[in-house]
Scaffold this active site. Structure first.
Site, PDB file in Angstrom:
ATOM      1  N   LYS A  10      44.970  36.448  49.948  1.00  0.00           N
ATOM      2  CA  LYS A  10      44.620  35.403  48.969  1.00  0.00           C
ATOM      3  C   LYS A  10      44.870  35.982  47.594  1.00  0.00           C
ATOM      4  CE  LYS A  10      41.598  33.834  46.556  1.00  0.00           C
ATOM      5  NZ  LYS A  10      41.953  33.752  45.105  1.00  0.00           N
ATOM      6  N   GLY A  38      37.368  43.205  43.466  1.00  0.00           N
ATOM      7  CA  GLY A  38      36.970  42.237  42.449  1.00  0.00           C
ATOM      8  C   GLY A  38      35.579  42.534  41.943  1.00  0.00           C
ATOM      9  N   SER A  39      34.893  41.495  41.549  1.00  0.00           N
ATOM     10  CA  SER A  39      33.591  41.684  40.905  1.00  0.00           C
ATOM     11  C   SER A  39      32.465  41.872  41.930  1.00  0.00           C
ATOM     12  CB  SER A  39      33.278  40.465  40.041  1.00  0.00           C
ATOM     13  OG  SER A  39      33.221  39.318  40.850  1.00  0.00           O
ATOM     14  N   VAL A  67      31.094  38.482  43.425  1.00  0.00           N
ATOM     15  CA  VAL A  67      31.857  37.892  44.531  1.00  0.00           C
ATOM     16  C   VAL A  67      31.763  38.782  45.770  1.00  0.00           C
ATOM     17  CG1 VAL A  67      34.164  37.194  45.296  1.00  0.00           C
ATOM     18  CG2 VAL A  67      33.377  36.581  43.002  1.00  0.00           C
ATOM     19  N   GLU A  80      35.880  46.921  46.960  1.00  0.00           N
ATOM     20  CA  GLU A  80      36.229  47.771  45.812  1.00  0.00           C
ATOM     21  C   GLU A  80      35.781  47.005  44.583  1.00  0.00           C
ATOM     22  OE1 GLU A  80      37.552  50.659  46.036  1.00  0.00           O
ATOM     23  OE2 GLU A  80      38.831  50.731  47.809  1.00  0.00           O
ATOM     24  N   CYS A 101      39.410  48.807  36.981  1.00  0.00           N
ATOM     25  CA  CYS A 101      38.081  49.068  37.530  1.00  0.00           C
ATOM     26  C   CYS A 101      37.614  50.487  37.218  1.00  0.00           C
ATOM     27  CB  CYS A 101      38.091  48.824  39.024  1.00  0.00           C
ATOM     28  SG  CYS A 101      39.476  49.625  39.792  1.00  0.00           S
ATOM     29  N   GLU A 107      29.769  46.819  32.604  1.00  0.00           N
ATOM     30  CA  GLU A 107      31.226  46.832  32.679  1.00  0.00           C
ATOM     31  C   GLU A 107      31.787  45.727  31.790  1.00  0.00           C
ATOM     32  OE1 GLU A 107      33.265  45.346  36.162  1.00  0.00           O
ATOM     33  OE2 GLU A 107      34.541  47.115  36.118  1.00  0.00           O
TER      34      GLU A 107
HETATM   35  P1  NAD Z   1      36.554  38.096  40.896  1.00  0.00           P
HETATM   36  O1  NAD Z   1      35.570  38.788  41.733  1.00  0.00           O
HETATM   37  O2  NAD Z   1      36.128  36.908  40.141  1.00  0.00           O
HETATM   38  O3  NAD Z   1      37.811  37.648  41.759  1.00  0.00           O
HETATM   39  C1  NAD Z   1      38.486  38.511  42.633  1.00  0.00           C
HETATM   40  C2  NAD Z   1      39.098  37.704  43.742  1.00  0.00           C
HETATM   41  O4  NAD Z   1      38.037  37.095  44.470  1.00  0.00           O
HETATM   42  C3  NAD Z   1      40.005  36.565  43.269  1.00  0.00           C
HETATM   43  O5  NAD Z   1      41.089  36.437  44.166  1.00  0.00           O
HETATM   44  C4  NAD Z   1      39.108  35.351  43.390  1.00  0.00           C
HETATM   45  O6  NAD Z   1      39.824  34.167  43.627  1.00  0.00           O
HETATM   46  C5  NAD Z   1      38.293  35.711  44.622  1.00  0.00           C
HETATM   47  N1  NAD Z   1      37.025  34.988  44.727  1.00  0.00           N
HETATM   48  C6  NAD Z   1      36.281  34.416  43.742  1.00  0.00           C
HETATM   49  N2  NAD Z   1      35.193  33.812  44.264  1.00  0.00           N
HETATM   50  C7  NAD Z   1      35.244  34.017  45.611  1.00  0.00           C
HETATM   51  C8  NAD Z   1      34.394  33.664  46.703  1.00  0.00           C
HETATM   52  N3  NAD Z   1      33.289  32.949  46.518  1.00  0.00           N
HETATM   53  N4  NAD Z   1      34.738  34.065  47.938  1.00  0.00           N
HETATM   54  C9  NAD Z   1      35.849  34.799  48.143  1.00  0.00           C
HETATM   55  N5  NAD Z   1      36.705  35.143  47.171  1.00  0.00           N
HETATM   56  C10 NAD Z   1      36.408  34.764  45.904  1.00  0.00           C
HETATM   57  O7  NAD Z   1      37.122  39.228  39.979  1.00  0.00           O
HETATM   58  P2  NAD Z   1      38.304  39.115  38.939  1.00  0.00           P
HETATM   59  O8  NAD Z   1      37.766  38.325  37.804  1.00  0.00           O
HETATM   60  O9  NAD Z   1      39.562  38.682  39.592  1.00  0.00           O
HETATM   61  O10 NAD Z   1      38.518  40.656  38.586  1.00  0.00           O
HETATM   62  C11 NAD Z   1      37.693  41.288  37.677  1.00  0.00           C
HETATM   63  C12 NAD Z   1      36.596  42.048  38.362  1.00  0.00           C
HETATM   64  O11 NAD Z   1      37.069  42.776  39.479  1.00  0.00           O
HETATM   65  C13 NAD Z   1      36.033  43.066  37.432  1.00  0.00           C
HETATM   66  O12 NAD Z   1      34.651  42.919  37.385  1.00  0.00           O
HETATM   67  C14 NAD Z   1      36.415  44.417  38.009  1.00  0.00           C
HETATM   68  O13 NAD Z   1      35.465  45.378  37.884  1.00  0.00           O
HETATM   69  C15 NAD Z   1      36.691  44.143  39.425  1.00  0.00           C
HETATM   70  N6  NAD Z   1      37.831  44.951  39.911  1.00  0.00           N
HETATM   71  C16 NAD Z   1      37.581  46.041  40.693  1.00  0.00           C
HETATM   72  C17 NAD Z   1      38.626  46.828  41.157  1.00  0.00           C
HETATM   73  C18 NAD Z   1      38.397  48.025  42.050  1.00  0.00           C
HETATM   74  O14 NAD Z   1      39.324  48.576  42.583  1.00  0.00           O
HETATM   75  N7  NAD Z   1      37.198  48.479  42.264  1.00  0.00           N
HETATM   76  C19 NAD Z   1      39.926  46.502  40.832  1.00  0.00           C
HETATM   77  C20 NAD Z   1      40.147  45.399  40.051  1.00  0.00           C
HETATM   78  C21 NAD Z   1      39.085  44.618  39.606  1.00  0.00           C
END
Ligand code: NAD
Length: 496
Positions: free
Chosen positions: A187, A240-241, A244, A263, A297, A394
């Site tokens: 996705k 991601g965050s 989520v 992650e 991240c 963050e």
């Molecule tokens: P996000 O968590 O909003 O989104 C990440 C992904 O999750 C996207 O594809 C989004 O569509 C999907 N998503 C959103 N809601 C969801 C749900 N209810 N169920 C399943 N999937 C869902 O994060 P973002 O805004 O894309 O990225 C920024 C955040 O991600 C930052 O807070 C950062 O710290 C974190 N991040 C971490 C790493 C790592 O390797 N640890 C890498 C990149 C980003």
């Protein structure tokens, strides 16, 4: 499904498909839903792509299940490796197109996308291609017989990808998942999905059988949530965050207890000791917070500097942060792209304003960049209190919080006081100190005399609220496998 033509580096045309990639075909969403993707440098719409709904996630799962039960299960491991190598060759061939797409919708500087992110993705694909036919089990002695362990794929898995370096993070998941013999649904992030449309074309060209790799664009709360809740999905690998990540764990618990790896974010410390190579420390700490506009991240967003070199460090750090040229990430003269969205710009600006209003010393940056595009200045605050928001939370933007320290014990305590634990950097010439401090830090990775360098053979992931599970390295492969134990009770010979 129609294609869109976009203008990439040097004005060259890049064509991308607009449909969902399911079973090696590009198809419209069941209810014809679409997502508009925007250029963060201009705010203009780049393309409208099909947006996966729950029914489309169901179709992707059915397609993947069919592939897994069909020929993929019996595909020779070495052939899985050959397919990954072929995909690497195609990504390398079309690197300009892929980096143009990351510049267009993710705002990543073209040469950084190509020179760092794509290069790392290629290394990772080729590393795991080599693993495909080297997955082994164990032979164990038990009373009256023996046992063997078989390491088997999980089946239908899913990867949910963020926007900050989308191709590289996708490959961190795709390469070990496929090497291990799984089938995958990816996705892509709704804010930066274009790379995935191009990657899908290359997956097909590489010769992966239909359904082995499916790539769908869609809203997180719809398509991502549907994957997390799906009973046919055996694992979700998420980057991601934290918010989520928690939702995904809940959905996994409420559905089929699928395996989850997370992650998540970080507030990573960089520690500069008095015996550090000064210029090297300044170089890496500035890279640590400006790379990809701090939307990393592992961003080195807390910088602790020994009091004896603190003032000199502040001067040198501030000097490095000024003088960037912000603009179109496709252009060679641009050294700073936009942040991903107007929302992200607003969030970062609020942190800067709050710190200024709290009386924290602004070292450099902090001003509004007016005009089109989501541009944020590289910013640093000095003498930042431990309990301030910019030190604790963050920001996911180019904002450094710097403070001084006196003793090793004090700085270890400060570094470990975060709820996160993704990455840490130590700058010292003393190997004993490097060893002691790296052992004491609560962090998934520690780099000595550099910041967050990635290698395909070294595991990457967090502790504490930075998540669990690892991308890259042999450990990542383990996350995509399950162990079956087969026990043999050796019967006495019938002759006896
Ligand atoms: P996000 O968590 O909003 O989104 C990440 C992904 O999750 C996207 O594809 C989004 O569509 C999907 N998503 C959103 N809601 C969801 C749900 N209810 N169920 C399943 N999937 C869902 O994060 P973002 O805004 O894309 O990225 C920024 C955040 O991600 C930052 O807070 C950062 O710290 C974190 N991040 C971490 C790493 C790592 O390797 N640890 C890498 C990149 C980003």
């Amino acid at each position: 499904m129609p294609q869109v033509e976009l203008k990439g580096v040097e004005g060259k045309s890049v064509y991308v498909e607009t449909g969902l990639f399911i079973g090696n075909e590009f198809v419209a969403a069941a209810d014809a839903s679409q997502i508009n993707t925007e250029n963060p440098s201009t705010g203009k719409v780049l393309a409208s792509l099909s947006a996966a709904q729950k029914e489309d996630v169901d179709s992707a799962v059915v397609s993947a299940q069919k592939a897994f039960k069909g020929s993929w299960k019996s595909t020779a491991p070495a052939q899985r490796g050959q397919l990954l190598n072929k995909l690497a060759d195609l990504i390398e061939r079309d690197a300009d197109d892929l980096s143009s797409l990351e510049a267009l919708d993710a705002g990543i500087i073209f040469r950084e996308s190509k020179g760092l992110h794509i290069a790392q993705a290629l290394e990772t694909l080729r590393y795991f291609a080599g693993w495909a036919d080297k997955i082994t089990g164990q032979l164990l002695d038990i009373p009256q017989g023996y046992a063997i362990t078989r390491r088997e794929p999980l089946g239908v898995c899913a990867a949910i990808i963020p926007w900050n370096s989308p191709l590289m993070i996708t490959i961190w998941k795709l390469a070990p998942a496929i090497a291990a013999g799984n089938v995958l649904i990816i996705k892509t992030p709704e804010l930066a999905p274009l790379f995935g449309q191009k990657l899908a074309s290359l997956v097909k060209e590489a010769g992966f059988p239909p359904g082995v790799i499916n790539i769908i664009c869609g809203e997180g709360s719809v398509a991502g949530q549907a994957l997390a809740e799906h009973r046919g999905v055996k694992k979700i690998s998420f980057t991601g965050s934290g918010l989520v990540g928690r939702r995904i764990m809940h959905a996994a618990a409420d559905s089929n207890l699928k395996k989850v790896t997370l992650e998540l974010g970080g507030k990573s410390p960089s520690i500069v000791f008095k015996d550090a190579d000064f210029d090297n420390a300044v170089f890496w700490t500035t890279i640590g917070i400006t790379a990809n506009n701090g939307q990393v991240c592992a961003a080195g967003s807390r910088i602790y500097v020994h009091e004896s070199i603190y003032d000199a460090f502040l001067l040198a750090f501030a000097e490095k942060l000024v003088g960037t040229t912000h603009g179109d990430p496709l252009l060679p003269e641009t050294t700073k792209g936009p942040v991903i969205s107007a929302n992200q710009k607003k969030k970062i600006s609020q942190y800067i304003t709050h710190a200024k209003q709290s009386g924290i010393r602004l070292l450099v940056g902090g001003q509004d960049i007016s005009g089109n595009g989501n541009f944020v200045p590289s910013t640093a605050f000095a003498d930042v209190p431990e309990d301030s928001r910019v030190m604790l939370e963050e920001i996911f933007g180019p904002v450094a919080s710097i403070a001084k320290f006196k003793t090793e014990a004090e700085v270890i305590e400060k570094a470990n006081s975060s709820e996160y634990g993704l990455s840490a950097a130590i700058f010292t010439r003393d190997v004993n100190r490097a060893q002691r401090v790296s052992e004491a830090l609560e962090s998934g990775q520690v780099t000595v005399n550099c910041w967050a360098i990635l290698h395909a053979n070294t595991p990457f992931g967090g502790v504490k609220q930075s998540g669990f599970g690892r991308d890259m390295g042999e450990e990542a492969l383990d996350g995509w496998l399950t162990t079956k134990t087969v026990k043999y009770n050796i019967l006495p010979s019938e002759d006896e």
